[in-house]
Design a protein around this motif. Sequence first.
Motif, PDB file in Angstrom:
ATOM      1  N   GLN A 128       0.820  -1.206   0.000  1.00  0.00           N
ATOM      2  CA  GLN A 128       0.000   0.000   0.000  1.00  0.00           C
ATOM      3  C   GLN A 128       0.861   1.266   0.000  1.00  0.00           C
ATOM      4  O   GLN A 128       0.507   2.259  -0.632  1.00  0.00           O
ATOM      5  CB  GLN A 128      -0.938  -0.008   1.209  1.00  0.00           C
ATOM      6  CG  GLN A 128      -1.996  -1.105   1.169  1.00  0.00           C
ATOM      7  CD  GLN A 128      -2.979  -0.915   0.031  1.00  0.00           C
ATOM      8  OE1 GLN A 128      -3.793   0.007   0.041  1.00  0.00           O
ATOM      9  NE2 GLN A 128      -2.903  -1.768  -0.973  1.00  0.00           N
ATOM     10  N   TYR A 129       2.008   1.228   0.694  1.00  0.00           N
ATOM     11  CA  TYR A 129       2.922   2.373   0.674  1.00  0.00           C
ATOM     12  C   TYR A 129       3.532   2.553  -0.712  1.00  0.00           C
ATOM     13  O   TYR A 129       3.584   3.667  -1.246  1.00  0.00           O
ATOM     14  CB  TYR A 129       4.024   2.173   1.714  1.00  0.00           C
ATOM     15  CG  TYR A 129       5.109   3.223   1.644  1.00  0.00           C
ATOM     16  CD1 TYR A 129       4.849   4.553   1.975  1.00  0.00           C
ATOM     17  CD2 TYR A 129       6.404   2.897   1.227  1.00  0.00           C
ATOM     18  CE1 TYR A 129       5.825   5.528   1.894  1.00  0.00           C
ATOM     19  CE2 TYR A 129       7.395   3.860   1.148  1.00  0.00           C
ATOM     20  CZ  TYR A 129       7.105   5.176   1.479  1.00  0.00           C
ATOM     21  OH  TYR A 129       8.083   6.137   1.391  1.00  0.00           O
ATOM     22  N   GLU A 130       3.964   1.460  -1.319  1.00  0.00           N
ATOM     23  CA  GLU A 130       4.623   1.550  -2.620  1.00  0.00           C
ATOM     24  C   GLU A 130       3.643   1.885  -3.740  1.00  0.00           C
ATOM     25  O   GLU A 130       4.051   2.335  -4.804  1.00  0.00           O
ATOM     26  CB  GLU A 130       5.353   0.240  -2.930  1.00  0.00           C
ATOM     27  CG  GLU A 130       6.537  -0.001  -2.009  1.00  0.00           C
ATOM     28  CD  GLU A 130       7.229  -1.320  -2.259  1.00  0.00           C
ATOM     29  OE1 GLU A 130       6.946  -1.959  -3.293  1.00  0.00           O
ATOM     30  OE2 GLU A 130       8.058  -1.725  -1.425  1.00  0.00           O
ATOM     31  N   GLN A 131       2.345   1.677  -3.493  1.00  0.00           N
ATOM     32  CA  GLN A 131       1.337   2.047  -4.486  1.00  0.00           C
ATOM     33  C   GLN A 131       0.767   3.439  -4.248  1.00  0.00           C
ATOM     34  O   GLN A 131      -0.068   3.906  -5.008  1.00  0.00           O
ATOM     35  CB  GLN A 131       0.203   1.014  -4.478  1.00  0.00           C
ATOM     36  CG  GLN A 131       0.627  -0.356  -4.990  1.00  0.00           C
ATOM     37  CD  GLN A 131      -0.508  -1.364  -4.968  1.00  0.00           C
ATOM     38  OE1 GLN A 131      -1.681  -0.997  -4.896  1.00  0.00           O
ATOM     39  NE2 GLN A 131      -0.173  -2.638  -5.022  1.00  0.00           N
ATOM     40  N   GLY A 132       1.202   4.115  -3.164  1.00  0.00           N
ATOM     41  CA  GLY A 132       0.787   5.485  -2.928  1.00  0.00           C
ATOM     42  C   GLY A 132      -0.474   5.645  -2.104  1.00  0.00           C
ATOM     43  O   GLY A 132      -1.087   6.723  -2.102  1.00  0.00           O
ATOM     44  N   TYR A 167      -0.592   4.864   1.340  1.00  0.00           N
ATOM     45  CA  TYR A 167      -0.147   5.328   2.655  1.00  0.00           C
ATOM     46  C   TYR A 167       1.035   6.250   2.447  1.00  0.00           C
ATOM     47  O   TYR A 167       1.875   6.023   1.562  1.00  0.00           O
ATOM     48  CB  TYR A 167       0.335   4.169   3.539  1.00  0.00           C
ATOM     49  CG  TYR A 167      -0.678   3.126   3.916  1.00  0.00           C
ATOM     50  CD1 TYR A 167      -2.026   3.454   4.094  1.00  0.00           C
ATOM     51  CD2 TYR A 167      -0.294   1.811   4.121  1.00  0.00           C
ATOM     52  CE1 TYR A 167      -2.954   2.485   4.451  1.00  0.00           C
ATOM     53  CE2 TYR A 167      -1.213   0.836   4.482  1.00  0.00           C
ATOM     54  CZ  TYR A 167      -2.541   1.177   4.643  1.00  0.00           C
ATOM     55  OH  TYR A 167      -3.451   0.221   5.001  1.00  0.00           O
ATOM     56  N   ASN A 168       1.139   7.306   3.271  1.00  0.00           N
ATOM     57  CA  ASN A 168       2.371   8.093   3.252  1.00  0.00           C
ATOM     58  C   ASN A 168       3.378   7.459   4.211  1.00  0.00           C
ATOM     59  O   ASN A 168       3.086   6.453   4.861  1.00  0.00           O
ATOM     60  CB  ASN A 168       2.099   9.568   3.575  1.00  0.00           C
ATOM     61  CG  ASN A 168       1.489   9.775   4.961  1.00  0.00           C
ATOM     62  OD1 ASN A 168       1.856   9.095   5.919  1.00  0.00           O
ATOM     63  ND2 ASN A 168       0.559  10.724   5.072  1.00  0.00           N
ATOM     64  N   GLU A 196       7.918   8.391  -3.560  1.00  0.00           N
ATOM     65  CA  GLU A 196       8.159   9.347  -4.634  1.00  0.00           C
ATOM     66  C   GLU A 196       7.821   8.841  -6.039  1.00  0.00           C
ATOM     67  O   GLU A 196       7.230   9.589  -6.828  1.00  0.00           O
ATOM     68  CB  GLU A 196       9.623   9.813  -4.588  1.00  0.00           C
ATOM     69  CG  GLU A 196       9.896  10.987  -5.502  1.00  0.00           C
ATOM     70  CD  GLU A 196      11.293  11.553  -5.301  1.00  0.00           C
ATOM     71  OE1 GLU A 196      11.787  12.202  -6.229  1.00  0.00           O
ATOM     72  OE2 GLU A 196      11.886  11.338  -4.228  1.00  0.00           O
ATOM     73  N   PRO A 197       8.157   7.605  -6.402  1.00  0.00           N
ATOM     74  CA  PRO A 197       7.863   7.182  -7.781  1.00  0.00           C
ATOM     75  C   PRO A 197       6.388   7.191  -8.158  1.00  0.00           C
ATOM     76  O   PRO A 197       6.055   7.268  -9.342  1.00  0.00           O
ATOM     77  CB  PRO A 197       8.424   5.750  -7.832  1.00  0.00           C
ATOM     78  CG  PRO A 197       9.486   5.717  -6.790  1.00  0.00           C
ATOM     79  CD  PRO A 197       8.977   6.601  -5.687  1.00  0.00           C
ATOM     80  N   LYS A 253      13.990  -4.210   5.208  1.00  0.00           N
ATOM     81  CA  LYS A 253      14.113  -4.552   3.795  1.00  0.00           C
ATOM     82  C   LYS A 253      13.158  -3.729   2.933  1.00  0.00           C
ATOM     83  O   LYS A 253      13.433  -3.442   1.765  1.00  0.00           O
ATOM     84  CB  LYS A 253      13.831  -6.044   3.606  1.00  0.00           C
ATOM     85  CG  LYS A 253      13.604  -6.509   2.164  1.00  0.00           C
ATOM     86  CD  LYS A 253      14.862  -6.367   1.316  1.00  0.00           C
ATOM     87  CE  LYS A 253      14.674  -7.005  -0.057  1.00  0.00           C
ATOM     88  NZ  LYS A 253      13.594  -6.401  -0.851  1.00  0.00           N
ATOM     89  N   SER A 254      12.029  -3.318   3.501  1.00  0.00           N
ATOM     90  CA  SER A 254      11.001  -2.613   2.726  1.00  0.00           C
ATOM     91  C   SER A 254      11.436  -1.178   2.419  1.00  0.00           C
ATOM     92  O   SER A 254      12.449  -0.692   2.923  1.00  0.00           O
ATOM     93  CB  SER A 254       9.688  -2.585   3.505  1.00  0.00           C
ATOM     94  OG  SER A 254       9.766  -1.645   4.572  1.00  0.00           O
ATOM     95  N   LYS A 255      10.639  -0.518   1.599  1.00  0.00           N
ATOM     96  CA  LYS A 255      10.894   0.887   1.273  1.00  0.00           C
ATOM     97  C   LYS A 255      10.244   1.842   2.269  1.00  0.00           C
ATOM     98  O   LYS A 255      10.340   3.061   2.116  1.00  0.00           O
ATOM     99  CB  LYS A 255      10.412   1.174  -0.151  1.00  0.00           C
ATOM    100  CG  LYS A 255      11.203   0.430  -1.220  1.00  0.00           C
ATOM    101  CD  LYS A 255      10.700   0.763  -2.616  1.00  0.00           C
ATOM    102  CE  LYS A 255      11.583   0.123  -3.670  1.00  0.00           C
ATOM    103  NZ  LYS A 255      11.516  -1.347  -3.658  1.00  0.00           N
TER     104      LYS A 255
END
Length: 460
Positions: free
Chosen positions: A209-213, A215-216, A281-282, A426-428
Amino acid sequence: MSYSNVKSEQPTSSAPIPRAHLLKFIIPSLIGVLLFLVPFQVGDTINIGMGLMADSLQALLGSALPAIAVVVLCLSVVATIYAKLATPAWAKKGMLHEMFHVGPVWLAMRGLGALFAVMTYFQFGPEFVTASFTGGVMLNDLAPVLLTFFFFAALLLPFLVEFGFMEFIGSMVRKPFRVIFNLPGRSAIDATASWMGSGTVGVLITTQQYEQGYYNGREASVIATNFSVVSIAFALLVTSFVDINHLFVQFYFTVVVSGLIAAVIVPRLPPLSRKSNDYYEPVGCQLNEERTEKVGLFRYSLIQATNRAAGAPGPRELVRLALLNVMDIFLGLLPLVFAIGTVALILAEFTPLFTWLSYPMVPVLELLRIPEAEAAAPATLVGFADMFLPAVLATNIESELTRFVIACLSLTQLIYMSEIGALLLKSKIPIKFWELVAIFLLRTAITLPIIAFMAHTFFF
């Protein structure tokens, strides 16, 4: 670990929802709910559909799983070195580039994880690495569970997160979650998936969910460190191990109450309160929970869900990205978990580090009127290494009240380096090791008095 970056559209009218979009939301989401969120009893244990699949695969592969783990860990190192030295075309961009183009520290961790696994499997090298309660725990107990659980979690999570169920629940419970936890409503799914299935599943959902935008950085950090609770199945295992099965209802009620209180307080304190509200950011922010039209809450939630389902990737793309996720978990995450977990267990079992660190806990436990405070003190902090270690130490304690308190505390601390901690590093998600230490100590300081109070007042 991203399946899609499709942004849910906002409802622009009260026109009927297309039936095809509705079915595309309902059918996959129902499958996801049945796999991840519906508990049922199997014999003497409580499990979920995905957990049953993982258990079945574990039973099928049996004693071969440690060997498979060794092969996977060694393959991770070989593939990473090859990708860095030969720079093949397949590793120059995309997820494979991120998977294998890692810095020297992460490469060293992968190498260390593989080395520990090989030493443990073939039983050579120092005993502190190969012992049954250090490397043996990681290779023979934890690795088989992670291999099977992560395999099905990575393959099946799209049913839960890609077809609108997160949008539907998120919109329905947005207000209470914003007021109570200052979080998006969709974070309720993370907590439920953790309670019914596994804390690692909750972290995987949060990471995606974070990497898909959705969650901040602050929200993802808060959810991963406060909502990724251990499963009911593991809670049953802990109570059985410390011989308080007859108190399971009181035990789990105490865990839930103290955990929810900590989830309200800890995010409002540093380091979590100082986290940035920036999105990954991406992709940027893909979430909009605000209602822009005068439609009912249920209808608005349904529109949000069907819009997401309509834009979901097709079966071929979902399969491709799911398999890439499995590769990322096996080749990128598992070595890190093995390396960090083994080192943490070595420190806990072969050094007096946690005993020394626990000295200040003795007067605290005495103040809380916990019997056998000196024996219990190390168990209050050793959970940072592995969530099962407090239960192991508690078995030597005679006082049932003390065993109850330690068992409850071990489940509410949440941050343990052999699994959740390694997953987060390990996560972003923007969280550092020292912040994990601080959050662990905060959760200990908040939940321990609550647990002690409830134990004294209501149950003993």
